[in-house]
Write an enzyme that holds these catalytic residues in place. Sequence first.
Site, PDB file in Angstrom:
ATOM      1  N   HIS A 129     -10.067  27.699 -11.901  1.00 36.67           N
ATOM      2  CA  HIS A 129      -9.165  28.847 -11.805  1.00 36.67           C
ATOM      3  C   HIS A 129      -7.852  28.612 -12.531  1.00 36.67           C
ATOM      4  O   HIS A 129      -7.246  27.547 -12.386  1.00 36.67           O
ATOM      5  CB  HIS A 129      -8.887  29.157 -10.323  1.00 36.67           C
ATOM      6  CG  HIS A 129      -8.455  30.559 -10.088  1.00 36.67           C
ATOM      7  ND1 HIS A 129      -7.212  31.024 -10.472  1.00 36.67           N
ATOM      8  CD2 HIS A 129      -9.091  31.607  -9.516  1.00 36.67           C
ATOM      9  CE1 HIS A 129      -7.099  32.294 -10.142  1.00 36.67           C
ATOM     10  NE2 HIS A 129      -8.227  32.680  -9.558  1.00 36.67           N
ATOM     11  N   THR A 138       6.085  18.491 -10.898  1.00 38.19           N
ATOM     12  CA  THR A 138       4.721  18.361 -10.350  1.00 38.19           C
ATOM     13  C   THR A 138       4.209  19.633  -9.677  1.00 38.19           C
ATOM     14  O   THR A 138       3.007  19.812  -9.537  1.00 38.19           O
ATOM     15  CB  THR A 138       4.659  17.223  -9.317  1.00 38.19           C
ATOM     16  OG1 THR A 138       5.633  17.468  -8.284  1.00 38.19           O
ATOM     17  CG2 THR A 138       4.938  15.880  -9.966  1.00 38.19           C
ATOM     18  N   ALA A 139       5.116  20.528  -9.267  1.00 36.31           N
ATOM     19  CA  ALA A 139       4.702  21.745  -8.552  1.00 36.31           C
ATOM     20  C   ALA A 139       4.709  22.980  -9.437  1.00 36.31           C
ATOM     21  O   ALA A 139       4.327  24.062  -8.979  1.00 36.31           O
ATOM     22  CB  ALA A 139       5.617  21.974  -7.344  1.00 36.31           C
ATOM     23  N   GLY A 140       5.118  22.848 -10.702  1.00 34.25           N
ATOM     24  CA  GLY A 140       5.068  23.972 -11.629  1.00 34.25           C
ATOM     25  C   GLY A 140       6.010  25.093 -11.252  1.00 34.25           C
ATOM     26  O   GLY A 140       7.201  24.885 -11.044  1.00 34.25           O
ATOM     27  N   HIS A 180       9.011  22.953 -12.365  1.00 32.79           N
ATOM     28  CA  HIS A 180       9.091  21.793 -11.473  1.00 32.79           C
ATOM     29  C   HIS A 180       8.107  20.755 -12.012  1.00 32.79           C
ATOM     30  O   HIS A 180       6.993  21.073 -12.426  1.00 32.79           O
ATOM     31  CB  HIS A 180       8.697  22.218 -10.060  1.00 32.79           C
ATOM     32  CG  HIS A 180       8.868  21.159  -9.024  1.00 32.79           C
ATOM     33  ND1 HIS A 180       8.006  20.080  -8.913  1.00 32.79           N
ATOM     34  CD2 HIS A 180       9.791  21.017  -8.025  1.00 32.79           C
ATOM     35  CE1 HIS A 180       8.394  19.323  -7.888  1.00 32.79           C
ATOM     36  NE2 HIS A 180       9.472  19.863  -7.349  1.00 32.79           N
TER      37      HIS A 180
END
Length: 306
Positions: free
Chosen positions: A83, A172-174, A170
């Site tokens: 996805h 690592t969290a995008g 971010h």
Amino acid sequence: MNSDAIIECVPNFSEGTDVAKVSKIVAAMQVEGVSLLDWSLDTAHNRSVVTIAGPPAAVIAAAVKSVGKAAELIDLTKQKGVHPRIGAADVVPFIPVSGISMAECAVLARQAGLLIWRTYGVPVYFYGAAAARPDRVQLEDVRKGQFEGLREATRRDAARRPDVGGPGLHETAGASAVGARNFLIAYNVHLHQGDISAARAIARDIRASNGGLHGVKAIGVVANGRAQVSMNITDFRITPMRHIHATIQHLAQRHGALIDDAELIGLIPQEAYDEGSEWVGQITGFNPALKVLERRLEHPLAWPTA
């Protein structure tokens, strides 16, 4: 806004294989007044979907907490899945249920986006009815290039930077796409044959962007070793589910394939439910008491313990 207003939020997280992580994210959403209606993990897409509902202020608080917990637990630099995604908490949509308008939901989405950035440092793109720019109304336009591509694009193109926060993603969290929209039905159909080309051809023929069915977004993928037509239905009132199913059946035959079974991710509104219809009958393990929003609201799930 009606004092008895109810909104729904259906955040999607980029983790579908680790039950413990997803359970912690869901548990973080427990806020007084908020009902947990559904949550599920999709290992093939490496994605999870949670459905909550309740008074607007409480639902916003729960949604913001979920983004913070996802940012803590999910590292997109190590995550892979079928996805498309740009964030650990990838999409956070708010949906009017009763006593509230779409315009009011859009204002709530803007408030949630600001809280997400200020509290957790995760930048936000607004989409749908909450979009701040016309080129960001459609979610697929926001997610173009996914996390990796968007991360690079924000460094060289100011037009791709977030609406709130940034200018980069971010680490690592995008980023999270936060929006307001109508009910969306996530409906996947598996083909009996494993040939991905048939699934891609069907998806190409039915999606609205190719001149197919109004309000249908579709891609052909391989999920758990099976060819799948993966769809988001954004306007079931204009294009009923039974019509979508019949069209897929017809196209499958044209491409030399047969429909095997189907799955529903999350819930559907009562208005979209066709009791005894062929499309409902093909959904694995469908139980209206569990999968119809209005019925689920009467009997919400217990919150998991983190």
